[in-house]
Structure formats: structure tokens, C-alpha cells
Design a protein around this motif. Sequence first.
Motif, PDB file in Angstrom:
ATOM      1  N   ARG A 170      62.475  61.033  61.003  1.00 37.86           N
ATOM      2  CA  ARG A 170      61.974  60.524  62.273  1.00 37.86           C
ATOM      3  C   ARG A 170      61.744  59.022  62.187  1.00 37.86           C
ATOM      4  NH1 ARG A 170      59.165  62.567  66.680  1.00 37.86           N
ATOM      5  NH2 ARG A 170      59.268  64.654  65.793  1.00 37.86           N
TER       6      ARG A 170
ATOM      7  N   THR B 108      58.800  55.248  67.590  1.00 38.40           N
ATOM      8  CA  THR B 108      59.339  54.810  68.871  1.00 38.40           C
ATOM      9  C   THR B 108      59.304  53.288  68.952  1.00 38.40           C
ATOM     10  OG1 THR B 108      57.155  54.937  69.886  1.00 38.40           O
ATOM     11  CG2 THR B 108      58.530  56.924  69.978  1.00 38.40           C
TER      12      THR B 108
ATOM     13  N   ARG C 136      50.247  62.993  67.382  1.00 39.15           N
ATOM     14  CA  ARG C 136      51.178  62.206  68.204  1.00 39.15           C
ATOM     15  C   ARG C 136      51.303  60.791  67.662  1.00 39.15           C
ATOM     16  NH1 ARG C 136      48.560  64.945  72.381  1.00 39.15           N
ATOM     17  NH2 ARG C 136      47.155  63.177  72.747  1.00 39.15           N
TER      18      ARG C 136
ATOM     19  N   GLU D 112      54.821  59.244  66.366  1.00 39.72           N
ATOM     20  CA  GLU D 112      55.489  58.299  67.256  1.00 39.72           C
ATOM     21  C   GLU D 112      55.310  56.844  66.853  1.00 39.72           C
ATOM     22  OE1 GLU D 112      54.081  59.176  71.163  1.00 39.72           O
ATOM     23  OE2 GLU D 112      54.805  61.252  71.119  1.00 39.72           O
TER      24      GLU D 112
END
Length: 349
Positions: free
Chosen positions: A4, A7, A37, A41
Motif C-alpha cells: 500500500r 494517499t 484509517r 492512508e
Amino acid sequence: MTTRQPTAFESIPAIDIAPLFGSDVQAQQATAEALGRAAREVGFFYVINHGISEARQQALFDQTKRLFELPLQRKMDYYIGKSDNHRGYVPAGEEAPDPSKADAKEAFDLSFELPDDHPEVRAGTPMMGANVWPDIDGFADDVYAYYQDVFAVGRALMGGFEQALGLEANTLLGEVTEPPSQLRLIHYPYDPNAQDAQGIGAHTDYECFTLLRPTAPGLEVMNGAGEWVDVPYRDDALVVNIGDMLEIWTNGAFVATSHRVRKVKEERYSFPLFFAADYHSQVAPLPQLLKDGETPNYEPLSAGDHLWAQTIQTFNYLKKRLADGEIELPDGARGAGTLGQHARHKDEA
């Protein structure tokens, strides 16, 4: 390897963690979900209402200022290179996460206090044992009291991460009982000739996560687009960033985010606690977090050996001991800066 990426965030979330210390189960779960979260992120966030009193923090600041105001010769009495468990004073230029650029700071390093008769100390386990304390009235009491408080916040956060990941209690907390979790007292001296540039080189942290109490602006974090984002200073918050070990445990779901500190003229202090796993903990992607048939993205590593190897490759006095054959890198040691988001960006360059 697919992991991952954070963002392309432009700001850092703030999370009220007071519910982690309370009895409201629904509020705890909501807080845990917010932590999850942010870890997925961004990899960076503030925590507020963490429970460390202003008086405790002020005592830490005052004692640190007294230490760094001492003459260099006096501070060198506590030089980290004189210790056998990596504790004490770190002069400017002693370390460099980026080997091509020396850091512009001085520091004092301490960790989880263990007595001389503790089995890990008697076994000679690296980085374990007693702290080196300067001969300053009240220094040890005030500084270690802060250590204990911020370590308790770290355990609360680890419990929140367990909830966020849907893990059974103590899956992760059971791995942080007596870890080599280092607290650093860092001083950036006033430099009238400084240009706004790098102070600490870009890096990810080796441990599970870091709890930072800064005293001034200057911190920047890299977003998923490879852009540097300012982390504004807040005096009511601790700054938390995910480290290598938690990224590995979550198989890349949580992001070890690159960060750096700008070199500016003003004098600053910074107080990171690097929240580590126990020395002998084995860190590998947790099977319960893998989908059926999913291949782990990371090879297992020994938490303490990884931390010790990275430390050896960062500090000049340890590099010299390594070159002189006084110490050895642990088996399977990884190169400095080979994990986390920053390493991925370098690989893609």
C-alpha cells in the motif's frame, strides 16, 4: 512486491485518543477505526488528549535545556560511545541516516531501564540494560517519568491498532513488554547561517511507530505522490508515524512513511519515543491478516536484530567497532534504509 502507498494527502489528521483510556467500548472502537484509517492512508497523524500532563512535559523540556547548555567537554563525559548498551550523549555529526549527509543536531539517548541482574542484561543482549544519567539534579527522575508516561501512550495506541486490524487482544501488545524503545532528547542549535534545508535526512523509522513531542515547526512527511507535506507544530499533540515493524506485521497495509526535518535558523528541541517490539520478537506478516492464498510481501525479521543492525549502520562509533571486528552485524541484517516508503521511492527512481 505490491504494498500500500499512502494517499496524496495534503494535511495530517488529528485523533482524540482519550477513549482508549476509558470504558466506553463504542468510543474505543471508533477511535481505533480512526487510527486504522490514518495508518493505512497517511502513516502520520496527531494524537490529542493523550494524558501526559503539561507539568510532566515542561519538566522534560527544562531538564533537556539544562543538559544541552553544559560545555561540550562535560557532555562528552556521557558520550554514547563509552556505553556498552547504546545510551548517552550523541554529539553533532555522530550519526547520519543518509550516509552522504551528516545530521545537524546533538542528542541524548535513553531506553527501557533494566537492572544489571536482568536475564537479558546478563546475556549481553544489545541495547538492553541501565541508562546513563547526567549528574544534574532531578534529571533522571523527570526524564524517566516522561518516558514511562509516553510509553504508556504507546501501549494504548498498540491496543487501538489491534482493534483496528480485528486482532485478538495482546496479539501485538504481547510483543511489547520490555522492548528497547528509545527516547531521544534532540537539540537543534541556533544557526544564524542556516538556509532552509535538510536537517535530518529523509528516512522511515525502524520500530513499530514513533511518538514525537516537538517544540517547534520543521517536520515534513512524504505523501503518496512523493511530495513533501509540512507537519504544522501543535503544542497540544504528539505526532505519530508508522515504522518498519508495523508495516511488516500488517503486510504493508499500514505505511511506514518517509519524513525529514528542515534545517532552519531557530533553536529547537524534539522528543521522539521509538516504540519498538521486544528484542526477541519475530516480526512477519500476521497470517490472520492475509487473505486465502495471499503471499506475504515481507520476509520475517527479528525485531531486536533489525534495530541493532540499523543502529550499527547509522552511528559512527558503531561503524568503527564493526570495522575493527569488535562487533558483528546480526545474521540476515538488512542494509540501512531498505524498508518502508522511502526505500520504495528510491527503487522506483
